[in-house]
Design a protein around this motif. Structure first.
Motif, mmCIF file in Angstrom:
data_model
loop_
_atom_site.group_PDB
_atom_site.id
_atom_site.type_symbol
_atom_site.label_atom_id
_atom_site.label_comp_id
_atom_site.label_asym_id
_atom_site.label_seq_id
_atom_site.Cartn_x
_atom_site.Cartn_y
_atom_site.Cartn_z
ATOM 1 N N PRO A 84 -10.508 73.021 66.689
ATOM 2 C CA PRO A 84 -10.944 71.623 66.627
ATOM 3 C C PRO A 84 -10.073 70.728 67.500
ATOM 4 C CG PRO A 84 -10.867 72.576 64.426
ATOM 5 C CD PRO A 84 -10.203 73.571 65.345
ATOM 6 N N GLY A 85 -10.693 69.765 68.151
ATOM 7 C CA GLY A 85 -9.951 68.842 68.995
ATOM 8 C C GLY A 85 -10.893 68.108 69.919
ATOM 9 N N LYS A 86 -10.319 67.335 70.828
ATOM 10 C CA LYS A 86 -11.071 66.604 71.833
ATOM 11 C C LYS A 86 -10.806 67.240 73.192
ATOM 12 C CE LYS A 86 -12.929 63.019 69.587
ATOM 13 N NZ LYS A 86 -14.348 62.599 69.649
ATOM 14 N N TYR A 87 -11.880 67.533 73.915
ATOM 15 C CA TYR A 87 -11.744 68.251 75.172
ATOM 16 C C TYR A 87 -12.551 67.585 76.291
ATOM 17 C CZ TYR A 87 -10.063 71.937 72.064
ATOM 18 O OH TYR A 87 -9.365 72.647 71.125
ATOM 19 N N ALA A 88 -12.032 67.706 77.505
ATOM 20 C CA ALA A 88 -12.810 67.296 78.675
ATOM 21 C C ALA A 88 -13.947 68.289 78.890
ATOM 22 C CB ALA A 88 -11.908 67.251 79.904
ATOM 23 N N ALA A 89 -14.995 67.847 79.572
ATOM 24 C CA ALA A 89 -16.181 68.685 79.750
ATOM 25 C C ALA A 89 -16.460 68.938 81.228
ATOM 26 C CB ALA A 89 -17.392 68.033 79.095
ATOM 27 N N VAL A 90 -16.855 70.172 81.534
ATOM 28 C CA VAL A 90 -17.147 70.595 82.909
ATOM 29 C C VAL A 90 -18.553 71.177 82.969
ATOM 30 C CG1 VAL A 90 -16.516 72.174 84.771
ATOM 31 C CG2 VAL A 90 -14.717 71.063 83.403
ATOM 32 N N VAL A 91 -19.374 70.676 83.884
ATOM 33 C CA VAL A 91 -20.692 71.246 84.136
ATOM 34 C C VAL A 91 -20.532 72.351 85.179
ATOM 35 C CG1 VAL A 91 -22.991 70.811 85.079
ATOM 36 C CG2 VAL A 91 -21.956 69.177 83.499
ATOM 37 N N VAL A 92 -21.000 73.540 84.845
ATOM 38 C CA VAL A 92 -20.913 74.708 85.721
ATOM 39 C C VAL A 92 -22.291 74.936 86.346
ATOM 40 C CG1 VAL A 92 -20.357 77.164 85.863
ATOM 41 C CG2 VAL A 92 -19.131 75.695 84.231
ATOM 42 N N ILE A 93 -22.345 75.032 87.672
ATOM 43 C CA ILE A 93 -23.628 75.059 88.366
ATOM 44 C C ILE A 93 -23.808 76.387 89.109
ATOM 45 C CG2 ILE A 93 -25.166 73.743 89.856
ATOM 46 C CD1 ILE A 93 -22.885 71.500 89.605
ATOM 47 N N HIS A 94 -24.878 77.056 88.779
ATOM 48 C CA HIS A 94 -25.130 78.404 89.280
ATOM 49 C C HIS A 94 -25.525 78.437 90.750
ATOM 50 C CE1 HIS A 94 -29.429 77.500 89.053
ATOM 51 N NE2 HIS A 94 -29.318 77.186 87.766
ATOM 52 N N GLU A 95 -25.553 79.643 91.285
ATOM 53 C CA GLU A 95 -26.011 79.894 92.649
ATOM 54 C C GLU A 95 -27.541 79.834 92.694
ATOM 55 O OE1 GLU A 95 -22.674 83.242 93.749
ATOM 56 O OE2 GLU A 95 -24.198 83.678 92.245
ATOM 57 N N ASN A 96 -28.120 80.230 93.803
ATOM 58 C CA ASN A 96 -29.577 80.181 93.923
ATOM 59 C C ASN A 96 -30.264 81.355 93.235
ATOM 60 O OD1 ASN A 96 -28.897 82.173 95.791
ATOM 61 N ND2 ASN A 96 -30.293 81.443 97.369
ATOM 62 N N ARG A 97 -29.530 82.080 92.404
ATOM 63 C CA ARG A 97 -30.120 83.128 91.565
ATOM 64 C C ARG A 97 -30.352 82.639 90.132
ATOM 65 N NH1 ARG A 97 -26.059 85.692 94.425
ATOM 66 N NH2 ARG A 97 -26.727 87.288 95.904
ATOM 67 N N GLY A 98 -30.010 81.399 89.865
ATOM 68 C CA GLY A 98 -30.214 80.855 88.533
ATOM 69 C C GLY A 98 -29.064 81.162 87.579
ATOM 70 N N LEU A 99 -29.295 80.862 86.316
ATOM 71 C CA LEU A 99 -28.277 81.048 85.280
ATOM 72 C C LEU A 99 -28.281 82.505 84.838
ATOM 73 C CD1 LEU A 99 -26.158 79.977 83.349
ATOM 74 C CD2 LEU A 99 -27.999 79.184 81.843
ATOM 75 N N ASN A 100 -27.358 83.270 85.383
ATOM 76 C CA ASN A 100 -27.312 84.711 85.139
ATOM 77 C C ASN A 100 -26.024 85.107 84.417
ATOM 78 O OD1 ASN A 100 -25.239 84.843 87.175
ATOM 79 N ND2 ASN A 100 -26.845 84.777 88.733
ATOM 80 N N PRO A 101 -25.846 86.393 84.073
ATOM 81 C CA PRO A 101 -24.653 86.808 83.330
ATOM 82 C C PRO A 101 -23.331 86.457 84.003
ATOM 83 C CG PRO A 101 -26.324 88.509 83.204
ATOM 84 C CD PRO A 101 -26.832 87.486 84.179
ATOM 85 N N HIS A 102 -23.300 86.476 85.332
ATOM 86 C CA HIS A 102 -22.053 86.125 86.028
ATOM 87 C C HIS A 102 -21.683 84.664 85.784
ATOM 88 C CE1 HIS A 102 -19.052 85.354 89.048
ATOM 89 N NE2 HIS A 102 -19.853 84.507 89.670
ATOM 90 N N ILE A 103 -22.651 83.757 85.925
ATOM 91 C CA ILE A 103 -22.352 82.339 85.728
ATOM 92 C C ILE A 103 -22.032 82.059 84.260
ATOM 93 C CG2 ILE A 103 -23.320 80.006 85.845
ATOM 94 C CD1 ILE A 103 -22.415 81.139 88.540
ATOM 95 N N GLU A 104 -22.670 82.764 83.358
ATOM 96 C CA GLU A 104 -22.306 82.612 81.949
ATOM 97 C C GLU A 104 -20.850 83.022 81.726
ATOM 98 O OE1 GLU A 104 -25.198 84.808 79.749
ATOM 99 O OE2 GLU A 104 -26.823 83.393 80.182
ATOM 100 N N ASP A 105 -20.421 84.070 82.403
ATOM 101 C CA ASP A 105 -19.024 84.488 82.291
ATOM 102 C C ASP A 105 -18.089 83.435 82.882
ATOM 103 O OD1 ASP A 105 -17.167 86.847 81.608
ATOM 104 O OD2 ASP A 105 -16.602 86.396 83.685
ATOM 105 N N VAL A 106 -18.464 82.858 84.024
ATOM 106 C CA VAL A 106 -17.661 81.786 84.619
ATOM 107 C C VAL A 106 -17.559 80.605 83.645
ATOM 108 C CG1 VAL A 106 -17.539 80.087 86.489
ATOM 109 C CG2 VAL A 106 -18.160 82.457 86.992
ATOM 110 N N THR A 107 -18.649 80.319 82.957
ATOM 111 C CA THR A 107 -18.654 79.238 81.975
ATOM 112 C C THR A 107 -17.656 79.524 80.856
ATOM 113 O OG1 THR A 107 -20.997 78.875 82.472
ATOM 114 C CG2 THR A 107 -20.157 77.860 80.466
#
Length: 285
Positions: A84-107
């Motif tokens: 629990p706490g307050k956190y900054a937020a980051v939007v992670v934007i995928h490559e032109n292959r869409g939201l795939n397992p690699h980008i989920e891992d980066v997230t």
């Protein structure tokens, strides 16, 4: 691997080059159709190697979320610290292959570093990212880019509703997502930090609109994207924008993607990621 082959694959994955035409040209470069298909197997992404941060444990939690944009409902993958706490937020934007397992891992990597991380799926309107990378690239190419930009901007409205978000926002994108990261820097005044990996640059006339600090990662061998660096950097300097620009010697486009076969560069990827997390820590925490 021969640079001509890497360049041809880049053309195939970023320009309207049909798969059959690509394979025929690849066969000419490799000497035979058998060699071409073997080379293609090395070049294409392998998502079975995508997980570096597990879905559970490591002090993070994940979930599938949706948020409204006005014309569609966007799907997204959310990861955040479990403490629990307050956190900054980051939007992670995928490559032109869409939201795939690699980008989920980066997230999850972003969350593991102490941030709320949200990866929107640009193909939400089509039902979500398909498993077939060629199909995903085709769908990405058909998006209405003005509407798509608004869909990503709305991600920050969603993040504002989270009780554990402290209201400090950043973004990081790769390739197609790197270009989107640059566009978010232009169009989201509340953004404090924008990181773009080998992404197309915004119009120089739009650069004075950027309020965020910008961090840019480029690959030395990526001639297509690198053609716009000088104009972008000149505009950043003229506007007095805070920025960092890194060029990775010998690296290829997609060097950060550890599922991208011979284009992945472990040393460059590690250094670039260390710089990214340090940048977010300095600018958002």
């Amino acid at each position: 691997m021969d640079q001509k082959i890497i360049n041809l694959f880049d053309e195939y994955t970023h320009k309207p080059l049909k798969r059959d035409d690509f394979i025929k040209r690849l066969a000419l470069l490799t000497g035979s159709m058998t060699a071409a298909l073997s080379t293609l197997a090395q070049l294409e992404v392998k998502y079975d190697a995508a997980t570096t941060v597990p879905e559970s444990g490591n002090g993070i939690i994940t979930e599938r979320i949706t948020y409204p944009t006005g014309d569609i409902t966007m799907k997204g993958y959310l990861a955040k610290p479990s403490k629990p706490g307050k956190y900054a937020a980051v939007v992670v934007i995928h490559e032109n292959r869409g939201l795939n397992p690699h980008i989920e891992d980066v997230t999850r990597r972003v969350a593991n570093a102490g941030f709320i991380a949200l990866a929107p799926d640009a193909l939400s309107e089509s039902g979500g990212t398909p498993a077939d990378a060629d199909q995903a690239r085709d769908l990405i190419g058909k998006l209405d880019m003005a509407k798509n930009l608004q869909h990503f901007i709305k991600a920050f409205d969603y993040l504002k509703t989270l009780k554990d978000c402290n209201g400090h926002f950043g973004c990081v994108g790769f390739c197609w997502g790197g270009a989107m990261s640059n566009q978010l820097a232009v169009h989201v005044p509340a953004l404090k930090a924008a990181v773009a990996f080998y992404g197309r640059q915004p119009d120089a006339a739009d650069v004075p609109k950027i309020k965020a600090a910008v961090q840019l990662h480029y690959a030395q061998m990526d001639e297509r994207v690198n053609a716009g660096i000088a104009t972008y950097e000149e505009a950043l300097k003229k506007a007095g924008t805070s920025y960092e620009l890194y060029m990775y010697e010998g690296a290829q486009h997609a060097f950060h993607n550890d599922t991208a076969g011979p284009r992945y560069n472990e040393a460059a990827a590690k250094l670039a990621w260390e710089r990214t997390i340090r940048f977010f820590t300095d600018k958002l925490k």
